[in-house]
Design an enzyme around this catalytic site. Structure first.
Site, short mmCIF file in Angstrom:
data_model
loop_
_atom_site.label_atom_id
_atom_site.label_comp_id
_atom_site.label_asym_id
_atom_site.label_seq_id
_atom_site.Cartn_x
_atom_site.Cartn_y
_atom_site.Cartn_z
N ASN A 110 17.26 -8.18 -33.92
CA ASN A 110 17.12 -8.11 -35.37
C ASN A 110 18.11 -9.11 -35.99
O ASN A 110 19.32 -8.92 -35.90
CB ASN A 110 17.42 -6.68 -35.82
CG ASN A 110 17.34 -6.49 -37.32
OD1 ASN A 110 17.29 -7.46 -38.07
ND2 ASN A 110 17.35 -5.25 -37.75
N CYS A 126 18.24 -7.22 -45.04
CA CYS A 126 17.12 -7.75 -44.23
C CYS A 126 15.93 -8.16 -45.09
O CYS A 126 15.01 -8.82 -44.59
CB CYS A 126 16.68 -6.73 -43.20
SG CYS A 126 18.04 -6.22 -42.14
N HIS A 129 9.61 -8.00 -41.12
CA HIS A 129 10.99 -8.07 -40.64
C HIS A 129 11.05 -7.54 -39.21
O HIS A 129 10.47 -6.49 -38.89
CB HIS A 129 11.88 -7.23 -41.56
CG HIS A 129 13.25 -7.03 -41.01
ND1 HIS A 129 14.00 -8.08 -40.53
CD2 HIS A 129 14.00 -5.91 -40.82
CE1 HIS A 129 15.16 -7.61 -40.09
NE2 HIS A 129 15.18 -6.31 -40.26
N1 ACO Z 1 21.77 3.24 -25.19
C1 ACO Z 1 21.54 4.44 -24.65
N2 ACO Z 1 21.43 5.55 -25.39
C2 ACO Z 1 21.53 5.43 -26.71
C3 ACO Z 1 21.77 4.19 -27.34
C4 ACO Z 1 21.88 3.06 -26.51
N3 ACO Z 1 22.09 1.82 -27.00
N4 ACO Z 1 21.83 4.37 -28.67
C5 ACO Z 1 21.63 5.68 -28.88
N5 ACO Z 1 21.47 6.32 -27.71
C6 ACO Z 1 21.23 7.73 -27.46
C7 ACO Z 1 21.75 8.60 -28.56
O1 ACO Z 1 23.12 8.87 -28.38
C8 ACO Z 1 20.89 9.84 -28.37
O2 ACO Z 1 21.45 10.60 -27.35
P1 ACO Z 1 21.49 12.21 -27.48
O3 ACO Z 1 20.05 12.61 -27.61
O4 ACO Z 1 22.15 12.60 -26.22
O5 ACO Z 1 22.28 12.47 -28.73
C9 ACO Z 1 19.57 9.29 -27.89
O6 ACO Z 1 19.84 7.96 -27.43
C10 ACO Z 1 18.53 9.23 -28.94
O7 ACO Z 1 19.09 8.61 -30.09
P2 ACO Z 1 18.27 8.45 -31.39
O8 ACO Z 1 19.12 7.81 -32.45
O9 ACO Z 1 17.59 9.73 -31.72
O10 ACO Z 1 17.16 7.41 -30.88
P3 ACO Z 1 15.94 6.88 -31.63
O11 ACO Z 1 14.73 7.13 -30.85
O12 ACO Z 1 15.95 7.28 -33.07
O13 ACO Z 1 16.20 5.32 -31.56
C11 ACO Z 1 16.93 3.52 -32.92
C12 ACO Z 1 17.35 4.76 -32.16
C13 ACO Z 1 16.41 2.49 -31.94
C14 ACO Z 1 18.17 2.94 -33.63
C15 ACO Z 1 15.85 3.90 -33.92
O14 ACO Z 1 16.26 4.97 -34.71
C16 ACO Z 1 15.49 2.77 -34.80
O15 ACO Z 1 14.95 1.78 -34.37
N6 ACO Z 1 15.75 2.89 -36.12
C17 ACO Z 1 15.52 1.84 -37.02
C18 ACO Z 1 16.66 0.93 -36.87
C19 ACO Z 1 16.37 -0.36 -37.46
O16 ACO Z 1 15.34 -0.92 -37.26
N7 ACO Z 1 17.35 -0.82 -38.20
C20 ACO Z 1 17.29 -1.99 -38.84
C21 ACO Z 1 16.22 -1.98 -39.93
S1 ACO Z 1 16.78 -2.52 -41.39
C22 ACO Z 1 17.68 -3.76 -40.97
O17 ACO Z 1 17.20 -4.54 -40.22
C23 ACO Z 1 19.06 -3.92 -41.45
#
Ligand code: ACO
Length: 326
Positions: free
Chosen positions: A283, A120, A253
């Site tokens: 993204n 990214c 980004h």
């Molecule tokens: N729908 C519903 N529930 C979901 C989903 C979904 N799509 N995905 C995960 N969950 C659930 C999980 O299973 C978890 O359930 P549990 O508590 O029963 O285990 C719950 O939601 C919370 O999951 P977390 O992973 O803790 O959620 P978080 O608040 O961390 O959000 C996210 C997840 C959105 C991926 C976040 O961590 C994030 O944005 N991280 C950065 C990701 C990113 O930006 N990546 C790209 C950057 S670099 C690049 O672009 C390559």
């Protein structure tokens, strides 16, 4: 002869035809027994829709469209370009590079052409590199493209990643000139943290070997992204002897609205000065920064003379910033 400066003279972008709303994606995933919801996706990421490429539409097709739009905006002919860099981690083939394929389609014969793979952060890396090549005088007119078809490397059974990404391309023309355009830039990486965001598969003996899908430790990526976006912004601002309040637009980004909000807050910038496209595009990895720049230029927010801070962060782990005057 005085050292030339490098300036952005045109921007362009391209999106696949099909916009897929959260509601539509939720229905499609439900058919695979993958449970998610519009509420979860909007609350955790800010994403409301993404564009997905049809079968048969490649990274090179989106790259070419974005490139032609940027060349038209700059008012320059394709055959006058002497450098083509494509930032992508989803090339249509191992080689020739996407940049060579685009160069051939444009008829920019003889221009140097290569891909940059910094996930990214790729577009910010490409812009930093092209700035350096123009400033040393070896190139005068560069075409820089971020283009991705991430939908091909997503595991559609993994709800924690497949709702986050989209396909698209953005491009800029960067030209030598006598007034400063790019004011400062820096690229960084920490390969020791590579495992938090990977596509580990490879070609081997005629087949994909290893895991060919994107895997991510979302929480670790989130935390690191917010930290390095702040340190990188402060680093390039210090190089240009400017403060955050002197930036007209922050274009980071586009990974997650919460990452964008957290980094703007750390820099003391109001949300109105951050360009946000993640809600419409998802993204799009290396395409996200040039896509957002083009959107903001086309709708009149980004104007000549303004100072813009572009920031990349992603797999590798990689990050970097480019501060420029439009
Ligand atoms: N729908 C519903 N529930 C979901 C989903 C979904 N799509 N995905 C995960 N969950 C659930 C999980 O299973 C978890 O359930 P549990 O508590 O029963 O285990 C719950 O939601 C919370 O999951 P977390 O992973 O803790 O959620 P978080 O608040 O961390 O959000 C996210 C997840 C959105 C991926 C976040 O961590 C994030 O944005 N991280 C950065 C990701 C990113 O930006 N990546 C790209 C950057 S670099 C690049 O672009 C390559």
């Amino acid at each position: 002869m005085t050292t030339p400066f490098a300036r952005v003279t045109g921007t362009g972008s391209a999106l696949p035809e099909r916009a897929v709303s959260n509601a539509e994606l939720v229905r499609e995933l439900a058919a695979r027994n993958v449970e998610t919801s519009d509420e979860w996706i909007v609350a955790r990421t800010g994403i409301r829709q993404r564009y997905l490429a049809a079968e048969g539409v490649g990274t090179v097709d989106l790259a070419e469209r974005a490139a032609r739009a940027a060349l038209a905006a700059a008012g320059v002919a394709p055959d006058s370009v002497d450098l083509v860099i494509v930032a992508t981690s989803t090339p249509d083939q191992v080689f020739p590079s996407t940049a060579c394929s685009v160069q051939a389609r444009l008829g920019a014969v003889g221009a140097a052409a290569f891909d940059v793979q910094a996930a990214c952060s790729g577009f910010v890396y490409a812009l930093s590199l092209a700035d350096a090549l123009i400033r040393v005088g070896s190139h005068r007119r560069a075409l820089l493209i971020g283009a991705e078809v991430y939908s091909r490397i997503l595991d559609w059974n993994d709800r924690s990643t497949c709702v986050l990404f989209g396909d698209g391309a953005g491009a800029v023309v960067l030209e030598a000139g006598s007034t400063p355009g790019i004011l400062a830039s820096r690229m960084h990486a920490d390969g020791a943290r590579g495992s938090i965001l990977t596509v580990a598969g490879r070609l081997n003996q005629g087949a994909a070997a290893g895991d060919p899908f994107l895997r991510m430790d979302g929480k670790a990526v989130f935390k690191l992204a917010v930290d390095v976006l702040e340190s990188s912004a402060r680093e390039v601002l210090a190089l240009a002897d400017l403060g955050p309040e002197q930036i007209d637009w922050l274009i980071p980004h586009q990974a997650n609205i919460r990452i964008l909000a957290a980094s703007a807050k750390r820099l003391g910038l109001p949300p109105e000065r951050v360009v946000v496209t993640v809600d419409r595009h998802g993204n799009t990895s290396a395409a996200s920064v040039p896509l957002a720049l083009d959107v903001a230029r086309a709708d009149g927010r980004v104007r000549p003379g303004q100072r813009i801070l572009l920031q990349g962060v992603g797999g590798g782990f990689t990050w970097g910033s480019v501060l420029l005057r439009m």
